[in-house]
Design a protein around this motif. Structure first.
Motif, PDB file in Angstrom:
ATOM      1  N   LYS A  28       0.801  -1.349   0.115  1.00  0.00           N
ATOM      2  CA  LYS A  28       0.031   0.195  -0.106  1.00  0.00           C
ATOM      3  C   LYS A  28       0.893   1.397   0.041  1.00  0.00           C
ATOM      4  O   LYS A  28       0.674   2.406  -0.801  1.00  0.00           O
ATOM      5  N   GLU A  29       1.776   1.408   0.879  1.00  0.00           N
ATOM      6  CA  GLU A  29       2.781   2.535   0.966  1.00  0.00           C
ATOM      7  C   GLU A  29       3.347   2.769  -0.225  1.00  0.00           C
ATOM      8  O   GLU A  29       3.485   3.800  -0.748  1.00  0.00           O
ATOM      9  N   LEU A  30       3.933   1.790  -1.055  1.00  0.00           N
ATOM     10  CA  LEU A  30       4.649   1.766  -2.029  1.00  0.00           C
ATOM     11  C   LEU A  30       4.095   2.318  -3.342  1.00  0.00           C
ATOM     12  O   LEU A  30       4.253   3.219  -4.015  1.00  0.00           O
ATOM     13  N   GLU A  32       1.229   3.795  -3.025  1.00  0.00           N
ATOM     14  CA  GLU A  32       0.735   5.231  -3.013  1.00  0.00           C
ATOM     15  C   GLU A  32       1.867   6.183  -3.133  1.00  0.00           C
ATOM     16  O   GLU A  32       1.458   7.055  -3.924  1.00  0.00           O
ATOM     17  N   ASN A  33       3.122   5.783  -3.013  1.00  0.00           N
ATOM     18  CA  ASN A  33       4.178   6.705  -3.559  1.00  0.00           C
ATOM     19  C   ASN A  33       4.308   6.900  -4.972  1.00  0.00           C
ATOM     20  O   ASN A  33       4.551   8.044  -5.627  1.00  0.00           O
ATOM     21  N   SER A  34       4.092   5.704  -5.529  1.00  0.00           N
ATOM     22  CA  SER A  34       4.087   5.748  -7.198  1.00  0.00           C
ATOM     23  C   SER A  34       3.022   6.562  -7.637  1.00  0.00           C
ATOM     24  O   SER A  34       2.950   7.384  -8.696  1.00  0.00           O
ATOM     25  N   SER A  78       8.838  15.094   0.443  1.00  0.00           N
ATOM     26  CA  SER A  78       8.665  16.256  -0.670  1.00  0.00           C
ATOM     27  C   SER A  78       7.122  16.786  -0.749  1.00  0.00           C
ATOM     28  O   SER A  78       6.999  17.680  -1.399  1.00  0.00           O
ATOM     29  N   LYS A  79       6.318  16.100   0.204  1.00  0.00           N
ATOM     30  CA  LYS A  79       4.869  16.684  -0.151  1.00  0.00           C
ATOM     31  C   LYS A  79       4.359  17.854   0.914  1.00  0.00           C
ATOM     32  O   LYS A  79       3.277  18.388   0.409  1.00  0.00           O
ATOM     33  N   ILE A  80       4.756  17.910   2.119  1.00  0.00           N
ATOM     34  CA  ILE A  80       4.597  19.071   2.684  1.00  0.00           C
ATOM     35  C   ILE A  80       5.490  19.844   3.206  1.00  0.00           C
ATOM     36  O   ILE A  80       6.677  19.157   3.451  1.00  0.00           O
ATOM     37  N   LEU A  92      -1.325  11.388  -1.252  1.00  0.00           N
ATOM     38  CA  LEU A  92      -1.845  10.072  -0.410  1.00  0.00           C
ATOM     39  C   LEU A  92      -0.632  10.049   0.678  1.00  0.00           C
ATOM     40  O   LEU A  92      -1.028   9.524   1.845  1.00  0.00           O
ATOM     41  N   GLY A  93       0.702  10.400   0.394  1.00  0.00           N
ATOM     42  CA  GLY A  93       1.683  10.628   1.475  1.00  0.00           C
ATOM     43  C   GLY A  93       1.840  11.904   2.160  1.00  0.00           C
ATOM     44  O   GLY A  93       1.131  12.816   1.173  1.00  0.00           O
ATOM     45  N   PHE A  94       2.198  12.063   3.280  1.00  0.00           N
ATOM     46  CA  PHE A  94       2.663  13.434   3.712  1.00  0.00           C
ATOM     47  C   PHE A  94       3.666  13.370   4.945  1.00  0.00           C
ATOM     48  O   PHE A  94       4.154  14.390   5.425  1.00  0.00           O
ATOM     49  N   GLU A  97       7.269   9.086   6.551  1.00  0.00           N
ATOM     50  CA  GLU A  97       7.954   7.881   7.340  1.00  0.00           C
ATOM     51  C   GLU A  97       7.729   6.314   6.861  1.00  0.00           C
ATOM     52  O   GLU A  97       8.343   5.461   7.322  1.00  0.00           O
ATOM     53  N   ALA A  98       7.079   6.368   5.675  1.00  0.00           N
ATOM     54  CA  ALA A  98       6.988   4.994   5.166  1.00  0.00           C
ATOM     55  C   ALA A  98       8.505   4.314   4.490  1.00  0.00           C
ATOM     56  O   ALA A  98       8.664   3.267   5.232  1.00  0.00           O
ATOM     57  N   LEU A  99       9.170   4.961   3.840  1.00  0.00           N
ATOM     58  CA  LEU A  99      10.161   4.317   3.711  1.00  0.00           C
ATOM     59  C   LEU A  99      11.352   4.149   4.780  1.00  0.00           C
ATOM     60  O   LEU A  99      11.879   3.071   4.942  1.00  0.00           O
TER      61      LEU A  99
HETATM   62 MG    MG Z   1       4.565   7.625   1.244  1.00  0.00          MG
END
Ligand code: MG
Ligand code: ADP
Length: 341
Positions: A28-30, A32-34, A78-80, A92-94, A97-99
């Motif tokens: 899910k996290e990966l 969403e990053n894509s 890089s999102k916020i 979707l991310g912000f 911390e996922a990676l």
């Molecule tokens: Mg992410």
């Protein structure tokens, strides 16, 4: 023991407990990053239910060489860049911390190339050790993240992994949920080298309906009532099945808020209520519903997995969704729609 500050890696491993429950959460996290990187083609390769390998490859805008190592650091995004950005989240991310979390409990390789670079670069991290040297690699514009040996250094968590089949079923469900909402994106999912799902990019309504049918079944589509419901900034769209197509289990319930898959109490409760006069206790409605609203009307920063949301005006949202569904259920759309398909 005296009070001491945890090492960044240990802090990551603790955070990983919240974000990385099982291979499906990594997927899910990966993915969403894509999606956040603007990819329109995403390939997901899984080996042994994700325990030995999860690889997500995209054709998004990539990560510049200078930022590769930073992408693996905690709280690096890089999102916020400002607290106010949280009021209007469109990505979707912000949380950044996922990676960092995933790499602290696996061996993670990140390979990426941007449009501006003539070659690709790679970093990798393994559990507590992070190799920050960036090596040249071969890759088209886009990003590949490879996650090997998930939970190799956290045996207690590794023990909680179920059979390959069960873990893969969870991954499959994540991809189905995402693919329903992102119909323009092409997805390929393989397991142990075999293609299990292939969703081609769906651009018009007929192709979109095909994707919904591929994911939810032809039967669902045959019984589906289309919803297009608007009130000021609120927009509800998607499909609800006519009550005759009820489920014995709550297994066909897809809801999204601003394109993000959610399991929200307000939404689920509202839907049940809208069906209340049609369905009995052991009968569950089937639906695919997209709620779109002004992003500053909803807080997505409720939980690290971002499955929950909080509406600023939950009463209004409740009434709006409820009316939209009741309206669809009571209309004659059923026959019309069935006749078209
Ligand atoms: Mg992410
Ligand atoms: P977040 O998504 O919350 O920002 P992540 O830890 O998931 O945090 O990712 C960290 C950063 O790495 C992202 O903000 C993004 O800049 C970059 N990144 C991760 N995956 C990709 C990808 N597939 N394509 C482009 N950039 C990516």
């Amino acid at each position: 023991m005296p009070i001491q500050i945890l090492s960044p890696q240990l802090a990551n491993q603790i955070a990983a407990g919240e974000v990385v429950e099982r291979p499906a959460s990594v997927v899910k996290e990966l993915v969403e990053n894509s999606l956040d990187a603007g990819a329109n083609r995403i390939q997901i390769d899984i080996e042994n239910g994700g325990a030995s390998l999860i690889r997500v490859r995209d054709n998004g805008f990539g990560i510049p060489k200078a930022e590769l190592a930073l992408a693996l650091a905690r709280h690096a995004t890089s999102k916020i860049s400002h607290i106010d950005d949280l009021d209007a989240i469109l990505s979707l991310g912000f949380r950044g911390e996922a990676l960092a979390s995933i790499s602290s409990v696996s061996r993670l390789t990140l390979t990426s190339r941007t449009q501006e670079q003539s070659e690709a670069w790679q970093v990798y991290a393994q559990g507590l050790e992070m190799e920050t040297t960036v090596k040249p690699a071969s890759h088209p514009v886009g990003t590949t993240v490879e996650v090997e040996n998930l939970f190799f250094n956290t045996p207690a968590r590794r023990k909680f992994l179920r059979s390959d089949k069960t873990e893969f079923a969870h991954i499959d469900e994540v991809i189905r949920r995402i693919a329903l909402a992102k119909s323009a994106i092409a997805f390929t999912l393989t397991h142990n080298g075999k293609v299990v799902r292939q969703y081609r990019s769906a651009l018009d309504d007929a192709q979109k309906l095909k994707r919904v049918a591929a994911i939810c079944g032809d039967d669902f589509i045959r019984h589906a009532l289309q919803i297009q419901w608007k009130h000021e900034d609120l927009h509800l769209s998607g499909w609800v099945a006519s009550p005759t197509f009820y489920r014995a289990q709550n297994d066909l319930n897809y809801s999204y808020v601003n394109g993000r898959m959610v399991r929200d109490k307000v939404i689920n409760h509202t839907i049940r209520q809208a069906y209340a006069e049609y369905l009995g206790n052991e009968q569950y409605p089937a639906f695919v519903l997209f709620l779109d609203l002004n992003p500053n009307e909803v807080d997505v920063n409720v939980h690290p997995t971002k499955h929950e949301v909080r509406f600023h005006q939950s009463r209004l949202i409740h009434d709006f969704i409820c009316q939209g569904i009741i309206n669809a259920l009571s209309s004659e759309q059923a026959e019309l729609f069935a006749a078209q398909t």
